[in-house]
Design a protein around this motif. Structure first.
Motif, PDB file in Angstrom:
ATOM      1  N   ARG A 155      11.483  10.518   6.735  1.00 51.18           N
ATOM      2  CA  ARG A 155      10.954  11.856   6.949  1.00 51.18           C
ATOM      3  C   ARG A 155       9.834  11.652   7.935  1.00 51.18           C
ATOM      4  O   ARG A 155       8.848  11.029   7.656  1.00 51.18           O
ATOM      5  CB  ARG A 155      10.445  12.415   5.630  1.00 51.18           C
ATOM      6  N   ARG A 156      10.040  12.130   9.107  1.00 47.55           N
ATOM      7  CA  ARG A 156       9.210  11.710  10.232  1.00 47.55           C
ATOM      8  C   ARG A 156       7.822  12.353  10.242  1.00 47.55           C
ATOM      9  O   ARG A 156       7.598  13.365  10.860  1.00 47.55           O
ATOM     10  CB  ARG A 156       9.915  12.066  11.526  1.00 47.55           C
ATOM     11  N   ILE A 157       6.905  11.749   9.510  1.00 45.69           N
ATOM     12  CA  ILE A 157       5.520  12.184   9.666  1.00 45.69           C
ATOM     13  C   ILE A 157       4.749  10.904   9.886  1.00 45.69           C
ATOM     14  O   ILE A 157       4.078  10.415   9.006  1.00 45.69           O
ATOM     15  CB  ILE A 157       4.987  12.882   8.415  1.00 45.69           C
ATOM     16  N   THR A 158       4.908  10.317  11.035  1.00 49.37           N
ATOM     17  CA  THR A 158       4.322   9.018  11.234  1.00 49.37           C
ATOM     18  C   THR A 158       2.867   9.146  11.614  1.00 49.37           C
ATOM     19  O   THR A 158       2.508   9.890  12.508  1.00 49.37           O
ATOM     20  CB  THR A 158       5.063   8.243  12.314  1.00 49.37           C
TER      21      THR A 158
ATOM     22  N   ASP B 290       9.967  19.979  11.172  1.00 47.25           N
ATOM     23  CA  ASP B 290       9.620  18.905  10.241  1.00 47.25           C
ATOM     24  C   ASP B 290       9.223  19.522   8.907  1.00 47.25           C
ATOM     25  O   ASP B 290       8.845  20.684   8.852  1.00 47.25           O
ATOM     26  CB  ASP B 290       8.444  18.089  10.797  1.00 47.25           C
TER      27      ASP B 290
ATOM     28  N   SER C 211       5.675   6.796   6.931  1.00 43.11           N
ATOM     29  CA  SER C 211       5.461   8.217   6.686  1.00 43.11           C
ATOM     30  C   SER C 211       4.709   8.432   5.375  1.00 43.11           C
ATOM     31  O   SER C 211       4.689   7.583   4.494  1.00 43.11           O
ATOM     32  CB  SER C 211       6.800   8.952   6.648  1.00 43.11           C
ATOM     33  N   GLU C 212       4.118   9.614   5.296  1.00 45.60           N
ATOM     34  CA  GLU C 212       3.321   9.987   4.129  1.00 45.60           C
ATOM     35  C   GLU C 212       4.119   9.817   2.834  1.00 45.60           C
ATOM     36  O   GLU C 212       3.655   9.200   1.880  1.00 45.60           O
ATOM     37  CB  GLU C 212       2.936  11.454   4.325  1.00 45.60           C
TER      38      GLU C 212
END
Lengths: 562, 323
Positions: free
Chosen positions: A6-9, A292, A410-411
């Protein structure tokens, strides 16, 4: 699809903060100005197409990887490609396939090997500047699939050529560079295509519905995929008007589109927008859709706001997030012991993880996700039971050990990894967490036995259980570069999977896959963690929004008001 | 610029130690320093805060009411999975995984101060060594006759310093840590290895001034070796500067570590550091700002305290008023 975070880099986040000053100012200026012009001055309405409405905007943190359908393989590129390109068959409002460029669903020969498609007449390829290039014919369909298989594409062949499309007769020879065209692809006449496959396979039409199989013009789509990505030419409802890498891509209506016109006047992809900023822009109606997921720290406050009741959507994905264990460690390590892996299955508190994720998903007990045909609600081999886990560890004669878990930064992944760390410490397994950027991570985990534990997700390519076994749990993919990161290989299971795949009776087929699922879980190469749901937040002015079960967003269907 | 070093190992005549005559009287200097510091309120504020921080960090094991890395599954989170606010049970509330925030702040102090002080030890040692060697080595001539090689040590060292100074420190640190995987020791060494340049340049500049002065010439005339002049005569004059830079550098190192951790290349999870705590909770800035404000305030307080301490030390130690 492929393993996907889950792309929250976070590393990207800081760089983006710098970019945002510029983006923010511009976002405020362009689309809202256009919108107010349209509503404020009645005269401009005539310049809008009959479908009315303005431009729908969607924001992502990452950028579109490629607009060449042979290349893009992610949740940003696919919705963009689908604006410009079309496939023979596609998904309607559900997971059911409907004809698109084909006039009706294909006729299939009795042996299940030959598919005959009748094409629509009068479908045109349209250049980005809005001029008609020429009519699409059966030759273009044949060309597109051969191009997808071609090893000559630059800078790289399609990431899936060898994975899905070698099912086409003669496809492997093209991939291997031994032939230019697959023998199974034949243009019978201008509007008829015949495709022959090597084994009966019910999923073949699903494979043809993936954007990879989009029809591109034979005279314009060269081997240079980067050039074609810059000037994409297709038959779809939109044209690429402009694109600035790292900033935005704007799509306008195709004036010569053969099908039903979309519900809006254009689509804008705004990229390089981190999720925190996207929430603010959606609240201010400057952005219509968050591409996102909502950052976890904001979920509760947005849900608690009654104004947003009809603006937040939770969408169950056909995906599974799991803890993969190296089932055949080279040093004969404890993870090679099935009792240890079963113990780990009992030791992890998945309800707690779902709570950390704000309930965005469903606890996973087995492999096949809830929305996948073949999901088995009774498959529940390991419940959360730390005492049983300890018993199994004792039975295995393993006192406890240290190992390493790899995941993306990611978070959510870091939260899940730390929860797992705490759970496994209870049965004496000490875990060091290593986070790597997703591209680096893929390299690490597909190197044989490099990563003992991996926390990763698998997203469907198409809704069929074979997509949750063949690419990630079969012997053939337990090789360097393959996605079977557990290095799990059980030849009996492979034989069962091959048998199931060939069955034409749907119920019998799914039952066989469920048996396969049970068998795999007995060997416990994974701890299935959860079936992720994603959520999104939309603007007040967006109409008709409805998450699509396969595509997530179906941008042509949404309109904007006021 | 380059100077030949007078090669000598001679001792002084009559067995006398030259320092007895021309060295700095450290005892009287330190009492003068103390007199000045005593009356300086910023010294007291800085010293008390720094002292308190060090004690909190050192006593974290005893003072922390909970294991900082242990998520308290029941009480630590609300039913919706959000962190809980301050209460009698959790003085500063919990974090996103349900871990006690006060305990994490204490252990975060330990990480941040270890990195801050450790990195500065490295930076000060390296910087002083390179700066003083550059100032006193000049050009060393190796060999003799036709095989003489002049080695411009001064130029080489200072240009090397310039090169390190011109490196994008944060990017380099990220690359180094990313290659080898994050750990506390490595982060400390990497930060120290990038922060020494300022110390080196300041020490070098001051020493170049000093080496031209009469007392150095006198010591040399009496036959003292370069090393001896450096160690006994010049270094005491530079100590004040070094101390000041070391104190100010701690602030920089604490911030640097916070930055690295924020970018995900600091200490590995689940260890706490103030930078990690801010980074983990970036998305809570609106819903629960406590999670960002507390570690942010801790960083600010630490940086401020070390800066106050450093400034007042500089004012007090430097009798010559050289800035």
């Amino acid at each position: 699809m492929r393993p996907s975070p889950r792309r929250i880099t976070v590393p990207a986040l800081l760089a983006l903060i710098l970019l945002l000053a510029a983006c923010g100012a511009q976002d405020a200026a362009s689309p809202s100005a256009a919108a107010s012009e349209a509503s404020g001055d009645g005269g401009t309405d005539e310049s809008q197409p009959a479908s009315g409405g303005g431009t729908v905007s969607i924001g992502f943190e990452g950028d579109i990887a490629s607009l060449d359908p042979s290349q893009g393989y992610d949740y940003i590129s696919w919705p963009a490609e689908r604006l410009i390109f079309e496939t023979l068959v596609t998904y309607g409002g559900s997971t059911e396939l409907v004809p698109q460029l084909s006039t009706e669903m294909p006729t299939v020969s009795d042996d299940g090997l030959t598919y005959t498609f009748a094409l629509h007449e009068g479908v045109s390829f349209v250049m980005p500047d809005g001029t008609v290039h020429r009519e699409m014919t059966a030759d273009d369909v044949v060309f597109s699939l051969n191009r997808l298989l071609s090893p000559n594409l630059t800078p790289a062949p399609s990431p899936v050529a060898g994975a899905f499309y070698t099912l086409i007769e003669g496809g492997q020879a093209v991939v291997d560079g031994e032939a230019d065209e697959a023998t199974g692809l034949v243009a019978v006449d201008d509007y008829t295509v015949e495709i022959t496959i090597t084994n009966p396979d019910l999923t073949f039409l699903n494979i043809l519905a993936m954007p990879f199989a989009s029809v591109v013009p034979a005279d314009l789509a060269t081997d240079d995929t980067e050039a074609f990505s810059e000037t994409p030419v297709g038959t779809g409802p939109y044209l690429l008007e402009s694109r600035t890498i790292g900033e935005s891509a704007t799509f306008v209506l195709n004036p010569h589109y053969w099908g039903d016109p979309p519900a809006n006047a254009g689509v804008e992809f705004r990229v390089g927008i981190d999720a925190n900023t996207a929430v603010q822009q959606v609240e201010a109606n400057q952005l219509d859709i968050m591409g996102d997921p909502i950052p976890s720290g904001m979920v509760t406050s947005l849900r608690d706001n009654p104004d947003y009741d009809d603006r937040i959507f939770v969408f169950q994905q056909v995906a599974v997030t799991y803890l993969s264990m190296d089932t055949t460690p080279p040093d004969d390590g404890p993870l090679g012991n099935v009792l240890v892996r079963q113990a780990m299955n009992h030791a992890i508190d998945k309800d707690n993880i779902l709570q950390l994720l704000r309930g965005r998903g469903t606890v996973a007990h087995c492999i096949f996700p809830t929305e996948l045909p073949g999901f088995n609600p009774d498959c529940m081999p390991y419940d959360y039971d730390p005492d049983r886990a300890q018993e199994l560890m004792d039975e295995a004669g393993v006192d406890g050990f240290s190992t390493t878990l790899y995941t993306d930064p990611s978070e959510d992944s870091s939260a899940i990894a730390q929860a797992i760390q705490q759970d496994l410490a209870v049965i004496g397994i000490e875990i060091e967490i290593v986070t790597q950027e997703f591209d680096v991570l893929l390299g690490t985990i597909t190197t044989p036995h490099e990563a003992p534990l991996v926390l990763i997700g698998w997203f469907q390519d198409f809704p069929d259980p074979s997509d949750f076994y063949d690419p990630i749990l079969s012997c053939a993919t337990a090789v360097e570069g393959g996605a079977n990161v557990s290095w799990y290989c059980n030849e009996d299971n492979d034989a069962l999977a091959a048998e199931a795949k060939g069955l034409q009776d749907v119920d019998q087929r799914l039952a066989m896959y469920q048996e396969l699922e049970q068998r795999v879980m007995e060997d416990a190469p994974w701890v299935p963690i959860y079936f992720p749901a994603t959520d999104t937040f939309i603007s007040d002015r967006l109409t008709n929004f409805d998450p699509h079960p396969v595509w997530f967003v179906d941008l042509a269907k949404y309109g904007v008001s006021g | 610029m380059a100077r030949d070093v007078v090669p000598t190992t001679a001792t002084l005549p009559f067995g006398a130690d030259p320092e007895d005559e021309v060295g700095v009287d450290l005892a009287s200097a330190s009492s003068r320093v103390w007199r000045q510091l005593r009356g300086d309120p910023s010294f007291w504020i800085g010293a008390v805060v720094v002292g308190a921080l060090i004690m909190l960090a050192a006593g974290a094991n005893v003072l922390a009411p909970y294991d900082p890395n242990f998520a308290i599954r029941g009480a630590g989170l609300t039913a919706t999975g959000d962190p809980v606010g301050p209460s009698a049970e959790f003085w500063l509330g919990t974090d996103r995984l349900g871990r006690d925030y006060w305990s994490r702040l204490l252990h975060g102090a330990r990480t941040s101060l270890t990195v801050g002080i450790g990195a500065n030890l490295v930076a000060t040692l390296v910087g002083t060594l390179i700066g003083s060697v550059a100032a006193f080595a000049g050009t060393i001539v190796l060999g003799r006759g036709r095989t003489r090689i002049a080695l411009p040590v001064e130029t080489l060292l200072m240009r090397f310093t310039d090169v390190v100074l011109s490196l994008p420190a944060l990017l380099l640190a990220i690359a180094l840590v990313a290659i080898s995987g994050p750990n506390l020791f490595l982060v400390t060494v990497v930060i120290g290895g990038l922060l020494w340049t300022a110390t080196a340049r300041v020490v070098y500049g001051r020493m170049r001034l000093l080496r031209e002065l009469e007392f150095v010439a006198a010591a040399r005339a009496l036959g003292a070796s370069s090393f001896r002049i450096l160690w006994r005569h010049v270094l005491p004059h530079v100590v004040s500067l070094i101390v000041v830079y070391a104190t100010l550098g701690i602030a920089a190192a604490v911030l640097f570590e916070a930055g690295l951790s924020f970018l995900g290349v600091g200490v590995p999870p689940p260890a706490a550091s103030w930078g990690v705590m801010i980074s983990e909770h970036a998305s809570y800035y609106r819903t629960d700002p406590r999670l960002l404000v507390l570690p942010g305030a801790a960083i600010m307080l630490t940086v401020l305290a070390f800066n106050l301490l450093g400034d007042s030390l500089r004012d007090a130690i430097d009798p010559h008023g050289w800035r």
